[in-house]
Write a protein that holds these residues in place. Structure first.
Motif, mmCIF file in Angstrom:
data_model
loop_
_atom_site.group_PDB
_atom_site.id
_atom_site.type_symbol
_atom_site.label_atom_id
_atom_site.label_comp_id
_atom_site.label_asym_id
_atom_site.label_seq_id
_atom_site.Cartn_x
_atom_site.Cartn_y
_atom_site.Cartn_z
ATOM 1 N N GLY B 55 0.814 -1.217 0.000
ATOM 2 C CA GLY B 55 0.000 0.000 0.000
ATOM 3 C C GLY B 55 0.847 1.267 0.000
ATOM 4 N N GLN B 56 1.948 1.223 0.731
ATOM 5 C CA GLN B 56 2.792 2.418 0.781
ATOM 6 C C GLN B 56 3.372 2.749 -0.589
ATOM 7 O OE1 GLN B 56 5.183 1.031 4.327
ATOM 8 N NE2 GLN B 56 5.033 3.182 4.851
ATOM 9 N N GLU B 57 3.760 1.701 -1.305
ATOM 10 C CA GLU B 57 4.291 1.901 -2.648
ATOM 11 C C GLU B 57 3.264 2.548 -3.552
ATOM 12 O OE1 GLU B 57 7.865 1.564 -2.251
ATOM 13 O OE2 GLU B 57 7.185 1.648 -4.333
ATOM 14 N N ILE B 58 2.056 2.005 -3.486
ATOM 15 C CA ILE B 58 0.967 2.541 -4.305
ATOM 16 C C ILE B 58 0.752 4.007 -3.971
ATOM 17 C CG2 ILE B 58 -1.520 2.412 -4.772
ATOM 18 C CD1 ILE B 58 -1.311 -0.596 -4.339
ATOM 19 N N LEU B 62 1.077 7.112 -6.560
ATOM 20 C CA LEU B 62 -0.031 8.010 -6.877
ATOM 21 C C LEU B 62 0.319 9.454 -6.547
ATOM 22 C CD1 LEU B 62 -3.033 5.850 -5.638
ATOM 23 C CD2 LEU B 62 -2.435 6.390 -8.012
ATOM 24 N N LYS B 63 1.047 9.642 -5.470
ATOM 25 C CA LYS B 63 1.399 10.996 -5.048
ATOM 26 C C LYS B 63 2.440 11.640 -5.949
ATOM 27 C CE LYS B 63 -1.188 11.914 -1.540
ATOM 28 N NZ LYS B 63 -2.140 13.029 -1.634
ATOM 29 N N SER B 64 3.196 10.791 -6.639
ATOM 30 C CA SER B 64 4.236 11.369 -7.498
ATOM 31 C C SER B 64 3.730 11.543 -8.929
ATOM 32 C CB SER B 64 5.492 10.492 -7.468
ATOM 33 O OG SER B 64 5.155 9.204 -7.951
ATOM 34 N N ASN B 65 2.578 10.992 -9.170
ATOM 35 C CA ASN B 65 2.013 11.078 -10.522
ATOM 36 C C ASN B 65 1.201 12.360 -10.677
ATOM 37 O OD1 ASN B 65 0.219 10.773 -12.750
ATOM 38 N ND2 ASN B 65 0.670 8.563 -12.725
#
Lengths: 491, 112
Positions: B55-58, B62-65
């Motif tokens: 989940g942290q990776e996701i 998403l936050k960097s996109n």
């Protein structure tokens, strides 16, 4: 030739002194005329043999009859050799008194020769019964120790005043996998696991210096490179007069127990993770139902679901505890430190618990407010644990008292209950994993026995402490301490 | 949008939120990123551990996109150190399991 037994023979002053000295020292003097084979004894020798003074001892052969049957040959051989060599002998042997009593005597004799021929023997005799009996008892006791030590299923060792190992039994060698005892006693520190050596060396030095007991679990790297877990205990040996004699200790192989505990931990981690998922759902459904019933005004159903929710909270705590234990064991318990008011936290937790507790009134006894530096959630967890225990273990009481105080640079929170109390003997083990207190008539109280263990670990990590004062039948005071915030400390 | 591996949790959260009038889409396993990118929900409830997917990776992704970085993410976890983990990957808030409905609703509300 001086006859030591004739009281009528005139003596010089010096000879009188000698005779008194012999009496004082209980030394019997005798003379054996080898040529005529006759023996003469001093008074003291008669006394030792418990034979009337003046009785004719006669010949050497007759003398032999007074010697214990088992010792005759030995004594005889010694005497014979002395005569043959023209020198002296010393022998310890048993005699039998006329009443059949056994005594130990020590005899020294010297051969006197004339023109190379042995003509007489002069000697001294002492009663050494007491000394000999002591020697025999000591030998027996040492033999007993040795046989206990050799066949013991537990490793046994002894240390001297400086903590150096002076004795180990075969079991210690077995556990360590080092066949040579000398090497093992000298170099035992070298086979200790590198992560454990610091600890054990330090605790050992402390135990030796303070003459206090030691109890440590260490890992030993076995000859075949496998790891053996060992429980080492050292206790000071004090003589009857209070003198410190060194140490005595045991070594036990507890590898089996450790591996089983590790398996338990692995299982706990998996189980608690799996359990949290459905618990989360159930709690959510329960709360959803509560809201719907509340909206509809169906208070009866709402009440039922509320009780269900309480049980779910209990279940949640049990599952959390399981997970906490596995984290603690694998060193993964993380703390989030912050500064906060201990009074606020106590008020919050007490309120939370009081809401669901109808049987007891929780009273906060002091208003002292202190700022502490710790993990707020975890301290709350510990307080919750102590409060729920206080309520649980005092079913016949009505109150639980909470007090906040300041002790040195720490804030102390005490929780007092008026329940069954805990016997002194069990107080040490309360904070161990998997340990549960039994009630009277062997009732057991519900729970997993993990709460106090976890609380203890949390306090350790926060550099605080936890403890208990309890009297059986009167109740207990459980308390914990956490460090004050640096600014508060200065006050 | 709610992303979690467990069907039980997904359905109850859906019910709770729908009761309050929200429109809810659920997702699990590998579809999360795709669905978020497609639908651009107002709020994403993201479980920290879904089988095989972190989940942290996701969250970080998403936050960097560009596309998705404005979407508020509430990180969801059974661990006590959720707060810490949320901070680490840039999530906007966190929720510990098991959760209180009121707390859940309050947290969602703040982003709407």
């Amino acid at each position: 030739m001086i006859n030591p037994a004739d009281p009528n023979e005139p003596l010089t002053e010096r000879e009188k002194t000698w005779r008194i000295a012999l009496q004082v020292g209980n030394i019997g003097v005798w003379e054996w005329d080898i040529v005529n084979n006759s023996i003469v004894w001093s008074d003291e020798v008669y006394a030792i043999h418990e034979i009337d003074h003046g009785t004719d001892i006669g010949q050497y052969n007759k003398y032999q009859e007074g010697i214990h049957a088992d010792d005759r040959e030995r004594v005889s051989a010694m005497v014979k050799r002395a005569v043959e060599n023209g020198d002296a002998y010393e022998v310890e042997f048993r005699i039998l008194t006329p009443t059949g009593r056994e005594k130990w005597i020590q005899t020294k004799g010297r051969v006197i020769e004339e023109d190379g021929v042995p003509v007489r023997m002069i000697g001294a005799t002492r009663d050494i019964t007491r000394k000999k009996r002591a020697e025999i008892d000591l030998a027996k006791s040492e033999e007993k120790f040795r046989s206990i030590s050799v066949s013991s299923p537990v490793g046994i060792f002894l240390t001297d005043l400086s903590g150096t190992v002076t004795y180990i039994n075969p079991r210690v060698q077995e556990i360590a996998g080092v066949p040579d005892a000398e090497t093992l006693m000298r170099e035992w520190e070298q086979i200790i696991h590198p992560e454990d050596i610091g600890n054990i060396s330090r605790e050992w030095a402390k135990a030796v210096q303070e003459k206090s007991p030691l109890r440590q679990v260490i890992r030993v790297v076995h000859k075949d490179k496998s790891i053996v877990w060992a429980l080492v205990r050292l206790a000071p040996m004090i003589s009857d007069t209070g003198e410190y004699l060194g140490g005595t200790g045991t070594v036990e192989n507890i590898t089996g127990r450790i591996l089983r505990d590790q398996q338990k931990d692995d299982f706990l981690a998996m189980a608690s993770h799996e359990l949290k998922t459905p618990v989360t759902s159930v709690k959510a459904y329960a709360q959803l139902l509560q809201r719907r019933f509340a909206k509809k005004g169906d208070m009866d159903s709402l009440d039922l679901v509320t009780r269900m929710d309480d049980q779910i909270d209990r279940l949640t705590i049990l599952v959390s505890d399981l997970l906490d234990v596995s984290k603690i064991q694998s060193g993964k318990l993380q703390l989030n430190l912050s500064s906060f008011s201990i009074k606020d936290l106590v008020d919050e937790i007490v309120e939370q618990i009081q809401i669901t507790c109808e049987t007891h009134v929780i009273k906060i006894m002091s208003e002292q407010d202190l700022t502490v530096h710790a993990d707020r959630d975890r301290v709350g967890q510990v307080l919750t644990n102590l409060l729920t225990n206080a309520i649980k273990y005092s079913p016949n009481a009505q109150e639980v008292l909470v007090t906040i105080s300041e002790v040195r640079n720490q804030a102390k929170v005490s929780v007092q209950d008026f329940g069954v109390g805990i016997p002194k003997v069990k107080q040490d083990r309360l904070f161990e994993r998997f340990y549960r207190v039994e009630g009277s008539y062997h009732e057991t109280f519900p729970g997993l026995g993990l709460g106090l263990y976890i609380s203890n670990e949390i306090m350790k990590r926060l550099k605080g402490s936890i403890g208990v004062k309890s009297d059986e039948g009167k109740g207990s005071i459980f308390y914990f301490q956490v460090p004050l915030d640096k600014e508060d400390q200065a006050k | 949008m709610v992303a979690d591996d467990d069907q039980g949790i997904l359905s109850v959260i859906k019910l709770i939120l729908e009761d309050e009038g929200y429109e809810v889409t659920v997702t699990s396993n590998g579809e999360t990123v795709k669905k978020v990118t497609d639908m651009l929900p107002d709020v994403l409830l993201l479980d920290i551990w879904m089988s095989g997917h972190d989940g942290q990776e996701i969250c970080r992704f998403l936050k960097s996109n560009e596309h998705t970085k404005k979407i508020p993410i509430i990180l969801f976890s059974a661990n006590k150190d959720t707060a810490q983990k949320a901070k680490e990957c840039g999530a906007d808030d966190f929720l510990a399991k098991p959760f209180d409905i009121d707390v859940l609703l309050a947290k969602v509300q703040q982003f709407i």
